[in-house]
Design a protein around this motif. Structure first.
Motif, PDB file in Angstrom:
ATOM      1  N   TYR A  68      56.943  55.029  12.414  1.00  0.00           N
ATOM      2  CA  TYR A  68      56.117  55.793  11.618  1.00  0.00           C
ATOM      3  C   TYR A  68      56.532  55.617   9.989  1.00  0.00           C
ATOM      4  O   TYR A  68      55.763  55.923   8.967  1.00  0.00           O
ATOM      5  CB  TYR A  68      56.276  57.184  11.910  1.00  0.00           C
ATOM      6  CG  TYR A  68      55.547  57.484  13.039  1.00  0.00           C
ATOM      7  CD1 TYR A  68      54.338  57.231  13.327  1.00  0.00           C
ATOM      8  CD2 TYR A  68      56.254  58.184  14.259  1.00  0.00           C
ATOM      9  CE1 TYR A  68      53.671  57.500  14.724  1.00  0.00           C
ATOM     10  CE2 TYR A  68      55.873  58.573  15.457  1.00  0.00           C
ATOM     11  CZ  TYR A  68      54.445  58.253  15.511  1.00  0.00           C
ATOM     12  OH  TYR A  68      54.090  58.452  17.017  1.00  0.00           O
ATOM     13  N   SER A  74      58.365  57.120   8.509  1.00  0.00           N
ATOM     14  CA  SER A  74      58.215  58.633   7.721  1.00  0.00           C
ATOM     15  C   SER A  74      59.269  58.945   6.678  1.00  0.00           C
ATOM     16  O   SER A  74      60.503  58.674   6.973  1.00  0.00           O
ATOM     17  CB  SER A  74      58.295  59.518   8.709  1.00  0.00           C
ATOM     18  OG  SER A  74      57.972  60.755   8.405  1.00  0.00           O
ATOM     19  N   SER A  89      48.548  60.957   7.554  1.00  0.00           N
ATOM     20  CA  SER A  89      49.702  60.986   6.455  1.00  0.00           C
ATOM     21  C   SER A  89      49.130  61.300   5.172  1.00  0.00           C
ATOM     22  O   SER A  89      47.825  60.618   4.872  1.00  0.00           O
ATOM     23  CB  SER A  89      50.443  59.730   6.526  1.00  0.00           C
ATOM     24  OG  SER A  89      51.101  59.730   5.597  1.00  0.00           O
ATOM     25  N   CYS A 121      55.687  65.268   4.747  1.00  0.00           N
ATOM     26  CA  CYS A 121      56.076  64.009   5.611  1.00  0.00           C
ATOM     27  C   CYS A 121      55.037  63.067   5.458  1.00  0.00           C
ATOM     28  O   CYS A 121      53.680  63.246   5.562  1.00  0.00           O
ATOM     29  CB  CYS A 121      56.194  64.212   6.909  1.00  0.00           C
ATOM     30  SG  CYS A 121      57.750  65.523   7.255  1.00  0.00           S
TER      31      CYS A 121
END
Length: 107
Positions: free
Chosen positions: A56, A58, A85, A78
């Motif tokens: 991810y 993140s 996202s 995030c």
């Protein structure tokens, strides 16, 4: 925003994709609940965050932190390579002896 040092360390580790530093924010017997799964102990937490970082990428931007005794809730934006996202997530912490004992991630 005043964050406990261990939470600041966790955010910095996440944002630099340092899975070892991230895992070291947790006690040896800590538990993490995320995406319907439970990760027990620092070693499992390390493997979980390492896989999550690869998948991810993140990063977190802290928005708000509330504290009640040894418990705290961090709201953070995030963003990464995951559907939806960016998203605001809540990180529910239990902290003892300067380390995270438990973390539950919720929307």
């Amino acid at each position: 925003m005043n964050l406990p040092k261990i939470i600041t360390d966790l955010v910095n580790a996440q944002n630099s994709f340092d899975s070892i530093a991230y895992a070291n924010c947790f006690s040896e017997t800590a538990v993490v609940f995320d995406e319907g799964k439970t990760h027990n102990g620092r070693t499992e937490i390390h493997h979980w965050i390492e896989e999550s970082n690869e998948k991810y990428r993140s990063v977190m931007i802290p928005l708000e932190y509330t504290e009640n005794g040894t418990s705290g809730i961090l709201s953070a934006e995030c963003s990464g390579t995951f559907p939806g996202s960016p998203i605001i997530l809540k990180f529910h912490f239990d902290i003892a002896d300067g380390l995270i004992q438990q973390l539950k991630v919720t929307e």
